[in-house]
Design an enzyme around this catalytic site. Structure first.
Site, PDB file in Angstrom:
ATOM      1  N   ARG A 176      13.848  40.245 -30.663  1.00 11.61           N
ATOM      2  CA  ARG A 176      12.798  39.779 -29.722  1.00 11.61           C
ATOM      3  C   ARG A 176      11.944  41.004 -29.058  1.00 11.61           C
ATOM      4  O   ARG A 176      11.615  40.719 -28.087  1.00 11.61           O
ATOM      5  CB  ARG A 176      13.530  39.076 -28.843  1.00 11.61           C
ATOM      6  CG  ARG A 176      14.492  37.977 -29.044  1.00 11.61           C
ATOM      7  CD  ARG A 176      13.684  36.582 -29.670  1.00 11.61           C
ATOM      8  NE  ARG A 176      14.701  35.611 -30.020  1.00 11.61           N
ATOM      9  CZ  ARG A 176      15.277  35.535 -31.294  1.00 11.61           C
ATOM     10  NH1 ARG A 176      14.776  36.442 -32.217  1.00 11.61           N
ATOM     11  NH2 ARG A 176      15.727  34.581 -31.704  1.00 11.61           N
ATOM     12  N   SER A 225      14.827  29.805 -24.087  1.00  8.40           N
ATOM     13  CA  SER A 225      15.984  30.524 -23.865  1.00  8.40           C
ATOM     14  C   SER A 225      15.648  31.564 -22.947  1.00  8.40           C
ATOM     15  O   SER A 225      14.931  32.192 -23.001  1.00  8.40           O
ATOM     16  CB  SER A 225      16.561  31.259 -25.350  1.00  8.40           C
ATOM     17  OG  SER A 225      16.947  30.398 -26.298  1.00  8.40           O
ATOM     18  N   GLU A 295      14.760  37.050 -21.715  1.00 11.56           N
ATOM     19  CA  GLU A 295      14.122  36.681 -23.033  1.00 11.56           C
ATOM     20  C   GLU A 295      12.799  36.312 -22.368  1.00 11.56           C
ATOM     21  O   GLU A 295      11.586  36.472 -23.068  1.00 11.56           O
ATOM     22  CB  GLU A 295      14.819  35.761 -23.822  1.00 11.56           C
ATOM     23  CG  GLU A 295      14.025  35.663 -25.040  1.00 11.56           C
ATOM     24  CD  GLU A 295      14.658  34.792 -26.247  1.00 11.56           C
ATOM     25  OE1 GLU A 295      14.229  34.158 -26.956  1.00 11.56           O
ATOM     26  OE2 GLU A 295      16.028  34.976 -26.219  1.00 11.56           O
TER      27      GLU A 295
END
Length: 302
Positions: A176, A225, A295
């Protein structure tokens, strides 16, 4: 400089749409947050490069896609928010199982175009609620695959207006994360798949869609998320262990359906949502010793 100061900065001429003090809450999935000092929706790549090359160099610039993994803080966003519209949403099939995708193209359009062309390996993009620009920047992933697996290269407009092409190796991808500079805007990308059967590709996309619907609060005002999965662990399990499923703050709640999702139950402020996330992080750290990392991107003034 204050928000009022950035709002009064003289802007270069554009062919697209440039809006001062533009509301952003309706452009993000959480449906909360303050305005942008300026919202720029460029007509095309040349419009964007010309605008950025003439912008005072200390002006903050941030791109926004579908707003699916984003908290806009209640004080709004300083400087210029760039939103890539229809001019950047095309997806074209090239030779050798390569798709040329605009930075504003949603993942579902990319995966559907690949399916229709018999190109496999991009099905997972059906499960990413965002646009090409966002998931190239963040190495978006789902269901065992990530953008680093399929990206060939991408065209990026740097903060000063320079248009460059970066191969995947230059992005130094990790989980990520990429090393694209702040303010850089991904305007297009090339993805490579492999030859496949359209029916099998479609079946896998349907499986992904059904799995998302069954496990995630997709019909709520949410941001996807919330926390990254720590190595070897699942963030939702850690949130559960800390007793945070269903936890609330103001109008924000930890989803009962999936504990790694925060939702706006109706009238949450961005401060409610971010504050709830920080409370979850603190409880998880106290209970499990694990420091969860956000995130969801959080931007703007508190």
């Amino acid at each position: 400089m204050t928000g009022a100061g950035w709002g009064k900065v003289a802007m270069p001429p554009v062919r697209g749409k440039l809006t001062p003090h533009a509301p952003l809450d309706k452009l993000v999935w959480f449906k909360s947050g303050g305005p942008a000092d300026w919202l720029f929706e460029p007509a095309d790549v040349d419009d964007l490069t010309q605008f950025l090359s003439r912008l005072p160099e200390d002006t903050p610039v941030m791109a926004i896609g579908l707003g699916s993994n984003l908290i806009i803080r209640d004080g709004g966003v300083p400087g210029v928010v760039v939103r890539l519209g229809k001019a950047f949403a095309s997806v074209e099939v090239q030779r050798d199982c390569i798709l040329e995708c605009g930075g504003g193209a949603p993942g579902i359009l990319v995966s559907s175009t690949a399916r229709d062309a018999g190109i496999a390996g991009l099905e997972f993009l059906r499960g990413i609620p965002g646009t090409v620009g966002g998931f190239v920047r963040m190495n978006g992933g789902a269901y065992g695959r990530e953008v680093a697996d399929i990206l060939v290269d991408c065209d990026v407009v740097l903060p000063g207006g320079e248009l460059v092409t970066l191969p995947v190796a230059d992005l130094d991808y990790s989980y990520r994360h990429s090393r694209l500079p702040e303010g850089a805007i991904v305007v297009s990308a090339r993805f490579r798949g492999t030859r496949g059967d359209p029916a099998a590709i479609g079946a896998e996309m349907d499986r992904i869609a059904e799995a998302r619907e069954a496990s995630q609060p997709l019909r709520s005002k949410t941001g996807g998320s919330t926390f990254k999965n720590p190595e070897g662990r699942k963030a939702w399990q850690l949130v559960d262990e800390a007793g945070c499923r269903g936890l609330t703050r103001g109008g924000a709640q930890v989803s009962e359906k999936h504990a790694n999702f925060l939702i706006n139950t109706g009238d949450a402020t961005s401060a409610d949502i971010e504050g709830l996330g920080e409370e979850v992080r603190a409880r998880v750290a106290k209970t499990t010793g694990v420091a969860l990392e956000w995130e969801i991107k959080r931007v703007g003034r508190p």
